[in-house]
Design a protein around this motif. Structure first.
Motif, PDB file in Angstrom:
ATOM      1  N   SER A  72      43.906  37.743  37.295  1.00 61.09           N
ATOM      2  CA  SER A  72      43.107  38.791  37.917  1.00 61.09           C
ATOM      3  C   SER A  72      43.812  39.264  39.175  1.00 61.09           C
ATOM      4  O   SER A  72      44.390  38.466  39.921  1.00 61.09           O
ATOM      5  CB  SER A  72      41.710  38.259  38.264  1.00 61.09           C
ATOM      6  N   GLU A  73      43.784  40.578  39.408  1.00 64.10           N
ATOM      7  CA  GLU A  73      44.374  41.110  40.633  1.00 64.10           C
ATOM      8  C   GLU A  73      43.649  40.577  41.857  1.00 64.10           C
ATOM      9  O   GLU A  73      44.233  40.420  42.930  1.00 64.10           O
ATOM     10  CB  GLU A  73      44.319  42.637  40.602  1.00 64.10           C
ATOM     11  N   CYS A  74      42.386  40.261  41.693  1.00 61.70           N
ATOM     12  CA  CYS A  74      41.590  39.737  42.803  1.00 61.70           C
ATOM     13  C   CYS A  74      41.976  38.293  43.139  1.00 61.70           C
ATOM     14  O   CYS A  74      41.738  37.837  44.264  1.00 61.70           O
ATOM     15  CB  CYS A  74      40.118  39.814  42.426  1.00 61.70           C
ATOM     16  N   ASP A 102      48.189  40.805  45.985  1.00 58.26           N
ATOM     17  CA  ASP A 102      48.001  40.164  47.294  1.00 58.26           C
ATOM     18  C   ASP A 102      46.506  40.038  47.583  1.00 58.26           C
ATOM     19  O   ASP A 102      45.726  40.953  47.307  1.00 58.26           O
ATOM     20  CB  ASP A 102      48.667  40.984  48.394  1.00 58.26           C
ATOM     21  N   VAL A 103      46.107  38.877  48.144  1.00 58.95           N
ATOM     22  CA  VAL A 103      44.698  38.603  48.412  1.00 58.95           C
ATOM     23  C   VAL A 103      44.510  38.428  49.909  1.00 58.95           C
ATOM     24  O   VAL A 103      44.938  37.424  50.495  1.00 58.95           O
ATOM     25  CB  VAL A 103      44.217  37.338  47.663  1.00 58.95           C
ATOM     26  N   LYS A 115      46.754  35.750  54.584  1.00 62.00           N
ATOM     27  CA  LYS A 115      46.481  36.265  53.239  1.00 62.00           C
ATOM     28  C   LYS A 115      47.349  35.505  52.237  1.00 62.00           C
ATOM     29  O   LYS A 115      48.287  34.787  52.606  1.00 62.00           O
ATOM     30  CB  LYS A 115      46.749  37.763  53.167  1.00 62.00           C
ATOM     31  N   LEU A 116      47.056  35.657  50.955  1.00 66.00           N
ATOM     32  CA  LEU A 116      47.840  35.042  49.878  1.00 66.00           C
ATOM     33  C   LEU A 116      48.662  36.130  49.197  1.00 66.00           C
ATOM     34  O   LEU A 116      48.113  37.150  48.769  1.00 66.00           O
ATOM     35  CB  LEU A 116      46.928  34.371  48.853  1.00 66.00           C
ATOM     36  N   TRP A 117      49.960  35.918  49.130  1.00 63.42           N
ATOM     37  CA  TRP A 117      50.812  36.858  48.395  1.00 63.42           C
ATOM     38  C   TRP A 117      50.644  36.650  46.888  1.00 63.42           C
ATOM     39  O   TRP A 117      50.222  35.578  46.438  1.00 63.42           O
ATOM     40  CB  TRP A 117      52.261  36.647  48.816  1.00 63.42           C
TER      41      TRP A 117
END
Length: 433
Positions: free
Chosen positions: A264-266, A271-272, A376-378
């Motif tokens: 999932s892109e989320c 990136d999140v 953030k998470l890459w």
């Protein structure tokens, strides 16, 4: 031109010419005809000689009558022996009457195919419907129509082969639709199978990206009721009573491989920067003796996880690459969970490209119990899962590929692509919600 005149005897009388005439012309000339020759006088015919007197005819002598010869007695002809009567030829046996050819059976008239037995329709986001169906009949394909409540009919292109699902985009947020489907075969079609009315959610920013309530009639699948449909395969797990009356939850027991959450892109393919994980959990008695994974996304280099370590809840996050945020990791302590009782857990990430204080917060039963630094998470290509590590994760600073299988019951598992506030987390926890 030459002109020649002949008389009736064929003699030439006069010849005229040569003379040149135009294309049409005439010639006039006089004729000097010779006098006709006199006809010769015929000689007189000689006198005929006199005819002599005829001599008298002598009297004929009487003819003597011949004496009749005696008629000989006719000899009787011998009576011929009668020919023997031939034996009558035997009467030929009559040829058997041929059996009449059987009348060919009339070809049966084509019969319309049997339609799909089952259909499910759900909104996967603010503009898209997911339609799934099943059919055990051999058919050429399926036709789908979308009927807007009180509006137009949207006709979809036919689906052929063994396709049993379709994503239909272009829906209007807040609008309601019926979906109907039928089978096709040989130019004929089955009756329509019509769904219940489905309403497209309006994206107000608070609708979960993913939401599994585990209340499905089919226990082998958990339908995603969030904005982005990611249905879960729950074949290996059972359904039990849920947190609310009349609802069900998923129970994970024994040795199992957990439940995989699709990409999932989320969660992992994008990136999140903001994320909220929310669920209810009821640990079994054996959880006190295990180190079990409740939830994980990502892998060793980037990710989040929630672990039940000997009954104590731990939530962690990290993004290790130095060229990104160089976030070595943060672990938050949620305390010991009560065995056999429901507990609400929420983990909220609010990060930037650099590590910030209080970027990661853990909530227990609607209350923030711990927070720590985070970025953030890459994006990454590791898997996401519930109940067991799906590819790899980080535990106590080390990469691990497997932990103990979770022994617990889960309900109302939701993921938002935003960081919910304290008040919003409290609202989710409230029994009225």
């Amino acid at each position: 031109f030459f002109i020649t005149v002949h008389n009736s005897s064929g003699n030439d009388i006069v010849q005229f010419g040569p003379t040149v005439f135009p294309e049409m012309g005439d010639a006039r000339f006089g004729l000097s005809l010779p006098a006709p020759e006199p006809e010769p006088t015929p000689e007189p015919e000689p006198e005929p000689e006199p005819t002599p007197e005829p001599e008298p005819t002598p009297e004929p002598e009487p003819t003597p009558e011949p004496e009749p010869e005696p008629t000989p007695e006719p000899e009787p002809e011998p009576t011929p022996e009668p020919e023997p009567t031939p034996e009558p030829e035997p009467t030929p046996e009559p040829e058997p009457t041929p059996e009449p050819e059987p009348t060919p059976e009339p070809e049966p008239e084509p019969v319309a195919p049997v339609g799909p037995e089952w259909m499910s329709v759900q909104a996967v986001d603010a503009t898209t419907l997911l339609v799934e169906w099943s059919s055990t009949e051999e058919v050429e394909g399926f036709e789908i129509e979308i009927l807007e409540d009180g509006g137009d009919v949207l006709v979809m292109d036919p689906f052929t082969g063994t396709t049993f699902e379709a994503l239909i985009s272009g829906m209007v947020p807040g609008a309601s639709y019926h979906v109907r489907i039928r089978s096709t075969l040989g130019g004929l079609a089955s009756d329509w199978l019509v769904s219940e009315l489905v309403t497209i959610p309006e994206d107000d920013g608070y609708t979960p990206a993913h939401y599994w309530d585990f209340d499905d009639e089919d226990p082998t699948i958990a339908f995603d009721a969030g904005l982005s449909a990611l249905d879960l395969d729950t074949t290996s797990h059972t359904r039990v009573d849920g947190i609310d009356d009349g609802t069900t939850a998923i129970q994970l027991t024994g040795e199992h491989s957990g439940v995989r959450i699709p990409d999932s892109e989320c969660l992992n393919t994008g990136d999140v920067s903001e994320l909220t994980i929310s669920f209810w959990i009821k640990p079994d008695a054996v959880s006190d003796r295990l180190n079990s994974l409740v939830y994980e996304q990502g892998g060793y280099w980037r990710g989040l996880n929630i672990i039940l370590a000997n009954g104590w809840l731990k939530a962690s996050g990290w993004n290790r690459p130095s060229k990104e945020s160089d976030w070595a990791g943060t672990t938050l302590d949620g305390g010991k969970l009560a065995i056999g009782e429901w507990t609400h857990v929420a983990l909220v990430l609010s990060g930037t490209e650099t590590v910030q204080d209080n970027g990661l917060t853990l909530y227990i039963n609607g209350v923030a119990v711990a927070s720590g630094p985070a970025s953030k998470l890459w994006a990454q290509n590791d898997d996401n899962g519930i109940g067991q590590v799906k590819k790899s994760t980080s535990y106590k600073g080390r990469q691990v590929r497997k932990l103990d299988s979770l022994q617990a019951t889960l309900d109302d598992f939701a993921i938002w692509c935003i960081a919910l506030t304290d008040e919003e987390i409290q609202s989710i926890y409230s029994p009225s919600n």
